[in-house]
Design a protein around this motif. Structure first.
Motif, mmCIF file in Angstrom:
data_model
loop_
_atom_site.group_PDB
_atom_site.id
_atom_site.type_symbol
_atom_site.label_atom_id
_atom_site.label_comp_id
_atom_site.label_asym_id
_atom_site.label_seq_id
_atom_site.Cartn_x
_atom_site.Cartn_y
_atom_site.Cartn_z
ATOM 1 N N UNK A 219 0.846 -1.198 0.000
ATOM 2 C CA UNK A 219 0.000 0.000 0.000
ATOM 3 C C UNK A 219 0.879 1.244 0.000
ATOM 4 N N UNK A 220 0.768 2.027 -1.053
ATOM 5 C CA UNK A 220 1.587 3.240 -1.143
ATOM 6 C C UNK A 220 0.829 4.477 -0.667
ATOM 7 N N UNK A 221 -0.483 4.515 -0.909
ATOM 8 C CA UNK A 221 -1.284 5.676 -0.518
ATOM 9 C C UNK A 221 -2.696 5.226 -0.145
ATOM 10 N N UNK A 222 -3.297 5.931 0.800
ATOM 11 C CA UNK A 222 -4.725 5.790 1.078
ATOM 12 C C UNK A 222 -5.362 7.150 0.859
ATOM 13 N N UNK A 223 -6.359 7.198 -0.035
ATOM 14 C CA UNK A 223 -6.968 8.474 -0.415
ATOM 15 C C UNK A 223 -8.478 8.406 -0.204
ATOM 16 N N UNK A 224 -9.142 9.541 -0.419
ATOM 17 C CA UNK A 224 -10.557 9.637 -0.081
ATOM 18 C C UNK A 224 -11.510 9.008 -1.066
ATOM 19 N N UNK A 225 -11.142 8.962 -2.366
ATOM 20 C CA UNK A 225 -12.089 8.455 -3.346
ATOM 21 C C UNK A 225 -11.372 7.949 -4.590
ATOM 22 N N UNK A 226 -12.156 7.337 -5.491
ATOM 23 C CA UNK A 226 -11.597 6.738 -6.699
ATOM 24 C C UNK A 226 -11.005 7.780 -7.627
ATOM 25 N N UNK A 227 -11.608 8.950 -7.700
ATOM 26 C CA UNK A 227 -11.104 9.993 -8.595
ATOM 27 C C UNK A 227 -9.682 10.374 -8.217
ATOM 28 N N UNK A 228 -9.462 10.574 -6.915
ATOM 29 C CA UNK A 228 -8.107 10.905 -6.450
ATOM 30 C C UNK A 228 -7.153 9.758 -6.711
ATOM 31 N N UNK A 229 -7.648 8.535 -6.482
ATOM 32 C CA UNK A 229 -6.808 7.358 -6.702
ATOM 33 C C UNK A 229 -6.345 7.244 -8.135
ATOM 34 N N UNK A 230 -7.259 7.399 -9.081
ATOM 35 C CA UNK A 230 -6.909 7.284 -10.497
ATOM 36 C C UNK A 230 -5.995 8.442 -10.922
ATOM 37 N N UNK A 231 -6.221 9.617 -10.363
ATOM 38 C CA UNK A 231 -5.352 10.753 -10.677
ATOM 39 C C UNK A 231 -3.920 10.479 -10.229
ATOM 40 N N UNK A 232 -3.767 9.812 -9.082
ATOM 41 C CA UNK A 232 -2.416 9.471 -8.606
ATOM 42 C C UNK A 232 -1.786 8.404 -9.485
ATOM 43 N N UNK A 233 -2.595 7.497 -10.028
ATOM 44 C CA UNK A 233 -2.071 6.510 -10.983
ATOM 45 C C UNK A 233 -1.456 7.235 -12.183
ATOM 46 N N UNK A 234 -2.154 8.239 -12.683
ATOM 47 C CA UNK A 234 -1.657 9.013 -13.827
ATOM 48 C C UNK A 234 -0.351 9.716 -13.502
ATOM 49 N N UNK A 235 -0.161 10.047 -12.217
ATOM 50 C CA UNK A 235 1.056 10.750 -11.805
ATOM 51 C C UNK A 235 2.199 9.806 -11.482
ATOM 52 N N UNK A 236 1.954 8.486 -11.597
ATOM 53 C CA UNK A 236 3.021 7.520 -11.394
ATOM 54 C C UNK A 236 3.171 7.006 -9.982
ATOM 55 N N UNK A 237 2.135 7.193 -9.133
ATOM 56 C CA UNK A 237 2.232 6.741 -7.740
ATOM 57 C C UNK A 237 2.016 5.244 -7.579
ATOM 58 N N UNK A 238 1.446 4.572 -8.590
ATOM 59 C CA UNK A 238 1.199 3.146 -8.460
ATOM 60 C C UNK A 238 -0.016 2.735 -9.269
#
Length: 306
Positions: A219-238
């Motif tokens: 687990x690299x990050x825990x975020x509030x919702x799917x939108x934030x999660x997918x945005x972090x995927x685009x930024x290379x977080x996992x």
């Protein structure tokens, strides 16, 4: 004034003759005459001028006739609206939704309901799972939509749909060109998980699925919702596991991959939650429509439903 006297007045005003009005009302002439006289005494005005040919309205009578028409029109409207409310066809539905849920079946289902009950006012509120349960108990909302609800004595749920899970990964990842990704390969990705509130939730579901597949997720990050999660995927977080409905999020740099060799439970519910003690006709109508929606949507595309 009472409604019976006003109804008698209206018929006499329309017929312009006490005898004809008595026949329409199926009463004898003397009691009808007394009712009109009593109405005039109560108002302190003369409503009719009598002549050998019948009865003509005075100026006061003309005004009262218009008012009486308005009164009976309002009564008819009140009767109709009351009946509709009793049948669940009129009123206000306060409905709680959650972030990514609005991207799936929920808007289709709400439109499906609205087309059948156009006089019901739908008011949407964005709330997390805990907020929804609290609002239901306080009767601030009628229903909520959410996932993975733990059993509660006073809250019931109705399944809307089951959604398959997909893996959101960066388009730069070597596996981005594959048609599907074996579930066990998830252990090679830093995982972004959500939501952080409302346990048990999708984080718990993801961890349990990984454990069923024989590994513990990174687990690299825990975020509030799917939108934030997918945005972090685009930024290379996992990478990020998402319900199929969330794949409508078209974010540059992200692709959604089906999962192969996955545990049997690699899907997540979308459910409607409501109070056990809510016996309102409006809720019954809503749930009946939801069941109709669920029954036919498997045989037709969602676009054809609405």
């Amino acid at each position: 004034m009472d409604l019976r006297k006003l109804r008698y007045f209206k018929v006499v005003a329309d017929e312009k003759h006490i005898g004809r009005a008595a026949k329409v009302l199926h009463i004898s002439q003397p009691p009808l005459t007394r009712q009109i006289q009593q109405l005039e005494e109560e108002l302190g005005v003369t409503l009719f001028s009598r002549n050998p040919k019948g009865m003509e309205l005075t100026d006061a009578g003309v005004l009262l006739r218009e008012e009486v028409r308005n009164i009976f029109s309002l009564i008819e409207q009140a009767t109709e609206r009351t009946q509709k409310a009793g049948q669940g066809r009129l009123g206000r539905m306060d409905i709680a939704i959650f972030g990514s849920g609005i991207m799936g079946d929920i808007p289709k289902m709400l439109l499906f309901f609205k087309e059948r009950y156009p006089e019901v006012n739908i008011v949407l509120h964005t709330m997390g799972k805990g907020e929804q349960i609290k609002a239901l108990r306080q009767k601030r909302i009628s229903v909520g939509f959410n996932r993975l609800l733990a059993p509660l004595a006073d809250i019931n749920s109705e399944l809307v749909s089951m959604e398959k899970l997909k893996l959101a990964i960066s388009t730069k990842h070597p596996m981005a060109s594959q048609d599907s990704i074996p579930f066990k390969k998830i252990k090679e990705f830093p995982l972004i998980m959500y939501p952080t509130a409302g346990r048990p939730n999708f984080i718990d579901k993801t961890i349990r699925l990984c454990q069923l597949a024989g590994f513990t997720p990174d687990i690299s990050q825990e975020v509030g919702d799917a939108v934030t999660g997918v945005a972090l995927v685009a930024s290379g977080f996992g990478a990020c596991l998402v319900p199929e409905s969330a794949t409508v999020l078209s974010i540059p740099g992200v692709v959604y991959k089906p999962l192969s060799e996955a545990p049997a439970e690699t899907e997540v519910d979308l459910s409607c939650i409501f109070r056990n003690d809510d016996e309102s006709p409006l809720l019954k109508a809503f749930l009946d429509t939801l069941r109709e929606f669920r029954t036919i949507k498997d045989n037709r595309s969602l676009d054809e439903l609405c």
